[in-house]
Motif scaffolding. Structure first.
Motif, PDB file in Angstrom:
ATOM      1  N   LYS A  32      10.742 -11.214  -0.130  1.00 25.98           N
ATOM      2  CA  LYS A  32       9.576 -10.444  -0.189  1.00 25.98           C
ATOM      3  C   LYS A  32       9.802  -9.219  -1.213  1.00 25.98           C
ATOM      4  O   LYS A  32       8.615  -9.210  -2.044  1.00 25.98           O
ATOM      5  CB  LYS A  32       9.410  -9.591   1.201  1.00 25.98           C
ATOM      6  N   LEU A  43       2.606  -7.981  -0.447  1.00 26.63           N
ATOM      7  CA  LEU A  43       2.041  -7.784   0.845  1.00 26.63           C
ATOM      8  C   LEU A  43       1.787  -9.456   0.999  1.00 26.63           C
ATOM      9  O   LEU A  43       0.657  -9.908   1.363  1.00 26.63           O
ATOM     10  CB  LEU A  43       0.632  -7.091   0.935  1.00 26.63           C
ATOM     11  N   ASP A  49       7.889  -4.037   6.929  1.00 25.81           N
ATOM     12  CA  ASP A  49       8.439  -3.087   6.324  1.00 25.81           C
ATOM     13  C   ASP A  49       9.114  -2.073   7.461  1.00 25.81           C
ATOM     14  O   ASP A  49       8.627  -0.983   7.378  1.00 25.81           O
ATOM     15  CB  ASP A  49       7.748  -2.413   5.304  1.00 25.81           C
ATOM     16  N   LEU A 371      -0.116 -11.054  -2.891  1.00 28.36           N
ATOM     17  CA  LEU A 371      -0.682 -11.866  -1.644  1.00 28.36           C
ATOM     18  C   LEU A 371      -0.427 -13.229  -1.317  1.00 28.36           C
ATOM     19  O   LEU A 371      -0.005 -14.029  -2.541  1.00 28.36           O
ATOM     20  CB  LEU A 371      -2.190 -11.514  -1.660  1.00 28.36           C
ATOM     21  N   LEU A 387      -3.140 -11.217   3.884  1.00 28.88           N
ATOM     22  CA  LEU A 387      -2.747 -10.001   3.147  1.00 28.88           C
ATOM     23  C   LEU A 387      -1.791  -9.590   4.581  1.00 28.88           C
ATOM     24  O   LEU A 387      -2.025  -9.722   5.606  1.00 28.88           O
ATOM     25  CB  LEU A 387      -3.890  -8.980   3.038  1.00 28.88           C
ATOM     26  N   ASN A 388      -0.656  -9.171   4.404  1.00 23.20           N
ATOM     27  CA  ASN A 388       0.307  -8.824   5.342  1.00 23.20           C
ATOM     28  C   ASN A 388       0.322  -7.465   5.635  1.00 23.20           C
ATOM     29  O   ASN A 388       0.848  -6.665   4.366  1.00 23.20           O
ATOM     30  CB  ASN A 388       1.904  -9.362   4.890  1.00 23.20           C
ATOM     31  N   PHE A 389       0.018  -6.941   6.508  1.00 26.77           N
ATOM     32  CA  PHE A 389      -0.265  -5.479   6.893  1.00 26.77           C
ATOM     33  C   PHE A 389       0.784  -4.641   7.582  1.00 26.77           C
ATOM     34  O   PHE A 389       0.679  -3.650   7.927  1.00 26.77           O
ATOM     35  CB  PHE A 389      -1.765  -5.028   7.352  1.00 26.77           C
ATOM     36  N   THR A 391       3.076  -3.005   6.944  1.00 29.80           N
ATOM     37  CA  THR A 391       3.752  -2.065   5.823  1.00 29.80           C
ATOM     38  C   THR A 391       3.177  -0.565   6.385  1.00 29.80           C
ATOM     39  O   THR A 391       2.465  -0.246   7.340  1.00 29.80           O
ATOM     40  CB  THR A 391       3.435  -2.341   4.420  1.00 29.80           C
ATOM     41  N   LEU A 396      -0.178   0.476   2.135  1.00 34.17           N
ATOM     42  CA  LEU A 396      -1.511  -0.422   2.358  1.00 34.17           C
ATOM     43  C   LEU A 396      -2.817   0.087   1.660  1.00 34.17           C
ATOM     44  O   LEU A 396      -3.610  -0.597   1.124  1.00 34.17           O
ATOM     45  CB  LEU A 396      -1.677  -0.376   3.999  1.00 34.17           C
TER      46      LEU A 396
END
Ligand code: PLP
Length: 415
Positions: A32, A43, A49, A371, A387-389, A391, A396
């Motif tokens: 990542k 993300l 995270d 993304l 999208l990986n949220f 975090t 974000l």
């Protein structure tokens, strides 16, 4: 960005997503944080995270202090999952003797496919879906048949019926690879939907393999139903681990679980498959499932907050991007087709998770936000980004603000 904090742990009552600063995260060496240059906010891949959950860190520390770094042994991992599954999901029929440790979820899926299908047989998947479902199935010499999700992003019984019929026609022992919760949409399949899958699979003679790696990440307001608790699912399999919910992808160990009518198949799993998981992995995943409780609940509250924050941020900065609020996972599947960005796909099959095109390429180039590109998730994915949220709210917010600015620069007349 997030307030400075110790790089591990945090006090018991804090949201784990707010404990690490961007500077601390950039010291990580996992994919990542190393795939893209240091001006990019990543993300994309499914890493979180967060610092390691304290019970997991303690178990690993203890193993290291003891030099307990030999080979894995015993049933503690399956027992921990069984207790967790009973407490959290009401899965009281979970049988520890019907579970076996495998190196990771994807290798477990491949090994179960080897038990219940033959080379050349068909494996049905609901596209768009986690790209390795294509890559691993093809690499194992099986062919993928797609049953696209409906417009509401839920499984489409008519598409499943048609795909199951085709799968049956082109091979002796076909299978259905279910993803629950579904990656990339975050849909959590309801019991009635799973019962319909089980009934269709029985009718067409397919074995069902349910990937439940995101199951502990079902968010407030939704309930997770394990596939093997559903009527008709007795000859199915489930694969899971603590990897996603406790960020343990680097500590390899997962579990394959058989329904009562599949236990004899699982018994045929070659012994050498059990040599793949790492002992430290087994220790970490066992500690995670045993601990349950407060850390996971704080994480889920944090993710719930982020899914609402994302909705607000998108409405403000990217109003033409459509967002289906996920029920589980920390993944948001964003429909960017209205942005009018060309989505020609590079040559080749879906499945190469790091390949970027279309809107994801634009956001990487112009916003410096990485993304996952929708086209690698198969039919229905082009024009979307994932999208990986998982975090901090600060990261974000910064990422979506940058994405909005990039789109405004692309279409200055409409901003
Ligand atoms: C649905 C799904 N299955 C499997 C995996 C990978 O699991 P593992 O690393 O245990 O193979 C992921 C990772 O993101 C996933 O989202």
């Amino acid at each position: 960005m997030a307030a400075p904090s110790p790089a591990a742990g945090g006090s018991a009552a804090e949201n784990p997503l707010t404990l690490l600063t961007l500077d601390e995260l950039r010291q990580r060496t996992s994919v990542k944080w190393r795939m893209h240059s240091s001006d990019v906010l990543p993300l994309w891949v499914a890493e979180m995270d967060v610092p390691l959950a304290p019970p997991v860190a303690d178990a690993l520390r203890r193993a290291i202090d003891l030099g307990d770094t030999g080979y894995a042994y015993g049933r503690a991992y399956a027992e921990a999952l069984g207790d967790f599954a009973a407490r959290r999901w009401g899965w009281h029929s979970f049988r520890v003797d019907h579970a076996t440790v495998v190196p990771d979820v994807m290798m477990g899926i491949v090994e179960v496919l080897r038990l219940v299908t033959d080379p050349g047989d068909a494996v049905v998947v609901c596209s768009p879906v986690y790209p390795p479902f294509y890559a691993f199935v093809s690499h194992a010499g099986r062919q993928v048949i797609e049953a696209p999700l409906g417009p509401d992003l839920r499984m489409d019984p008519a598409a499943l019926d048609e795909a199951f019929r085709r799968a049956r026609a082109c091979g002796r022992r076909p299978a259905f690879l279910l993803c629950n919760p579904h990656n990339p949409t975050g849909v959590v399949h309801r019991r009635d939907e799973l019962e319909a899958v089980a009934e269709l699979a029985r009718r067409h003679g397919l074995r069902v393999i349910s990937d439940e790696i995101h199951a502990p990440l079902v968010l407030p307001g939704t309930h997770f139903t394990p596939y093997l608790t559903v009527v008709g699912a007795e000859n199915g399999f489930a694969l899971t681990s603590a990897s996603k919910a406790w960020n343990l992808a680097g500590l390899k160990a997962a579990l394959a679980v058989a329904g009562p009518q599949a236990a004899a198949d699982l018994d045929r799993m070659p012994e050498e498959v059990g040599h793949g998981p790492s002992h430290l992995g087994v220790i970490a995943h066992t500690a995670a499932f045993r601990a349950d409780g407060q850390w996971l609940d704080l994480l889920l509250d944090g993710l719930d907050g982020n899914r609402t924050l994302l909705e607000t941020l998108l409405a403000k900065h990217l109003p033409s991007v459509a967002y289906h609020r996920p029920e589980g996972t920390y993944l948001a599947w964003l429909d960017c087709t209205a942005l009018g960005i060309p989505t020609e796909q590079p040559d080749g099959e879906p499945g190469v998770a790091s390949e970027i095109a279309g809107p994801a390429q634009m956001f990487l180039d112009r916003a410096r936000v990485a993304l996952s590109s929708g086209h690698v998730f198969g039919t229905g994915g082009a024009g979307f980004v994932r999208l990986n949220f998982a975090t901090s709210p600060a990261i974000l917010t910064e990422a979506v603000t940058r994405m909005g600015r990039a789109v405004d620069e692309l279409h200055p007349s409409t901003s």
